[in-house]
Design a protein around this motif. Sequence first.
Motif, PDB file in Angstrom:
ATOM      1  N   ASP A  45      21.943  31.450 -53.358  1.00  0.00           N
ATOM      2  CA  ASP A  45      20.750  30.619 -53.174  1.00  0.00           C
ATOM      3  C   ASP A  45      20.156  30.141 -54.494  1.00  0.00           C
ATOM      4  OD1 ASP A  45      20.987  31.186 -50.528  1.00  0.00           O
ATOM      5  OD2 ASP A  45      19.654  32.945 -50.628  1.00  0.00           O
ATOM      6  N   GLU A  46      20.655  30.664 -55.599  1.00  0.00           N
ATOM      7  CA  GLU A  46      20.057  30.321 -56.884  1.00  0.00           C
ATOM      8  C   GLU A  46      20.196  28.819 -57.133  1.00  0.00           C
ATOM      9  OE1 GLU A  46      22.519  32.580 -56.516  1.00  0.00           O
ATOM     10  OE2 GLU A  46      21.270  34.392 -56.446  1.00  0.00           O
ATOM     11  N   ASP A  47      19.304  28.309 -57.970  1.00  0.00           N
ATOM     12  CA  ASP A  47      19.248  26.865 -58.193  1.00  0.00           C
ATOM     13  C   ASP A  47      20.375  26.414 -59.124  1.00  0.00           C
ATOM     14  OD1 ASP A  47      18.590  24.262 -58.393  1.00  0.00           O
ATOM     15  OD2 ASP A  47      16.622  24.582 -59.343  1.00  0.00           O
ATOM     16  N   ASP A  69      23.765  30.613 -43.943  1.00  0.00           N
ATOM     17  CA  ASP A  69      22.591  31.494 -43.842  1.00  0.00           C
ATOM     18  C   ASP A  69      22.962  32.933 -44.176  1.00  0.00           C
ATOM     19  OD1 ASP A  69      21.315  29.310 -42.906  1.00  0.00           O
ATOM     20  OD2 ASP A  69      21.624  29.818 -40.785  1.00  0.00           O
ATOM     21  N   ASP A  71      24.777  36.182 -46.217  1.00  0.00           N
ATOM     22  CA  ASP A  71      24.741  36.567 -47.625  1.00  0.00           C
ATOM     23  C   ASP A  71      26.139  36.480 -48.255  1.00  0.00           C
ATOM     24  OD1 ASP A  71      24.346  37.846 -50.101  1.00  0.00           O
ATOM     25  OD2 ASP A  71      22.650  38.947 -49.261  1.00  0.00           O
TER      26      ASP A  71
END
Lengths: 326, 264
Positions: A45-47, A69, A71
Amino acid sequence: MTATPVLVLLDHAADGTLRPPVRELLTLARELAGDAGVQGVWAGDEDVAAAVPALAAQGVTTVHRLATDTDVHLSAVLADGLEAALAASGAALVLLVSSFENKEAAARLAVRTGAGVVTDVDGLEVQAGRVVAHKTVLAGTWTTRCAVSAPTAVVTVKANSVVAQDAAAPSSPQVVDLPVEVRASSTRVRLVERTELAGSGRPDLGSAHVVVVGGRGTEGDFSAVEELADVLGGAVGATRVATDEGWIGHDAQIGQTGVTVSPRLYVGAGVSGAVHHRGGMQASGTIVAVNSDPDAPIFEIADFGVVGDLFAVLPQAAAELRRLQG
Amino acid sequence: MRIVVCVKFVPDIQSDRQLGPDGRVVRDGGDGTLNELDENAVEAALALAEEHDGHVVVLTVGPDDAVDAVRKGLQMGADEAVHVLDDAVAGSDAIGTATVLAAAVRHLGADAPVDLVLTGMAGLDGLTSLLPAALAEALDLPALPLASTLAVDPAVGTVTVTRRLDHATETLSADLPVLVSVTDGLNEPRYPNFKGIMAARKKPVTTLTLADLGVDPGTVGAAGARTEVLEAAARPPREDRVLLTDTGDAGTRLAAWLVERKLV
Ligand SMILES: Cc1cc2nc3c(=O)[nH]c(=O)nc-3n(C[C@H](O)[C@H](O)[C@H](O)COP(=O)(O)OP(=O)(O)OC[C@H]3O[C@@H](n4cnc5c(N)ncnc54)[C@H](O)[C@@H]3O)c2cc1C
């Protein structure tokens, strides 16, 4: 050269910056891919924005951002994502940084897709259309060259295997969301908890160019080891004796059952050089050993060995290096 | 609880290990042993079996003398052993080995369900660590790899492990049946005692072939391998080595040497 793009898994920290070995893998991928180009896989999820400048400098054309969605820290989910990225990119070669979790995903990908997998590689070439990997085995005492005969190759590459270099011309990487179909079986494992380890303020052990290691000979006092590491801009590692004693965290353990390192420079202080330890460091570029026992096995593999007391030799070396560096 | 522990026969890491031109480890007999890291898996199985009234099967795939690896497992206290012995297995890569082990676990599962498959974290020969995840994939089992702690709750049928990675620690759990690989930090393997060694002689060792397991020989061994070793060579010894005894200036000399070698 490969006829299709080379795919690289973009391992990154929580702030979205690339892990240092990824730049090495991208450099290697670029050499192998030529005009076919290098594409990345962003898992997490990191940018990705934080990594785009580095990816542009490396000439990456496309980044497949896994959209799911679930992990991606679960290796089966990561394998689902890599499988989708293989299909989307048309790549026949995937490079991953050698780490336990990446090897889990590599193994799964190989079983699912029929790919050939080679781990802990320190060099790669393409010969007559086949990927040929170089690796050192048997605790760094043998080198092998190994060809992948399957149509798809999954290769995990050791840190410090190549010198990272920017591309001749930067690219403007396209970030594309890639929907991942997560298999029902991939989520049978529950990630109850995951705690990122706090950085030590020193380079990351697995990819550092210099590693200074303390063993039982430190008797728990790592100050001389840390001082030399800091003068050299290196990471601090340890033997299992030192981690078992609780002198330093378990994540500092180098060896067959700990971190494998192959820095340009390894310095072992109060380390005997047991075979279990050597398995994780013997492929290092230059090996320095400081040990009070002239019969310590580490001297058999040392380029520069000092029979002496680490508490005298290390601080003196650190002071002299500071003086020479001005 | 029925537990299968997969173990490997490897050259003793304290011996002078050699590779043949085909990249396979030269086995000249006598210096092979049960992979040390698999002892932790056997220990974990025995401890769980003692706690939860279980049955432990040690399983290996390998040449004739690989039976020594499962024998050691029996001496430590496992109940029975299975040795998959077939010439066509030679030259298997990790994926091929996983295919054979998976077939053997399924074969065992036909007698009575297998609840837990255990492995060590790596073979001290190849150190690829690919096998546990490949085997889980081949068996379609959830995998909990690299356990440095392991807890089984048979009442609810869950297994929980913690593991240490380079940048994080994780707690993972899954419902039985599962595959778990264990680290050398999980436990202290027991030594076989005299009683264990005597008892092991009477324990059954079943030898199975690929045909018994219904595995197509073309999919495993050198024939099925997806990688091929082109060349293997001993690394040349390091050159220009310096060894000195400190007489008061070794630190200074070390610093000068590092600068001269452009290592700083
Ligand atoms: C299955 C298994 C896996 C293992 N995995 C690993 C692993 O991954 N990594 C690992 O490191 N170990 C591992 N080990 C342990 C390994 O076998 C050794 O026990 C360990 O590496 C020894 O650590 P050491 O060199 O710190 O201690 P020792 O072997 O006790 O050596 C200490 C050295 O310090 C020297 N010394 C003492 N005082 C001084 C001084 N003042 N100045 C200079 N020198 C001094 C001594 O001469 C001696 O040579 C494993 C063991 C097993 C069984």
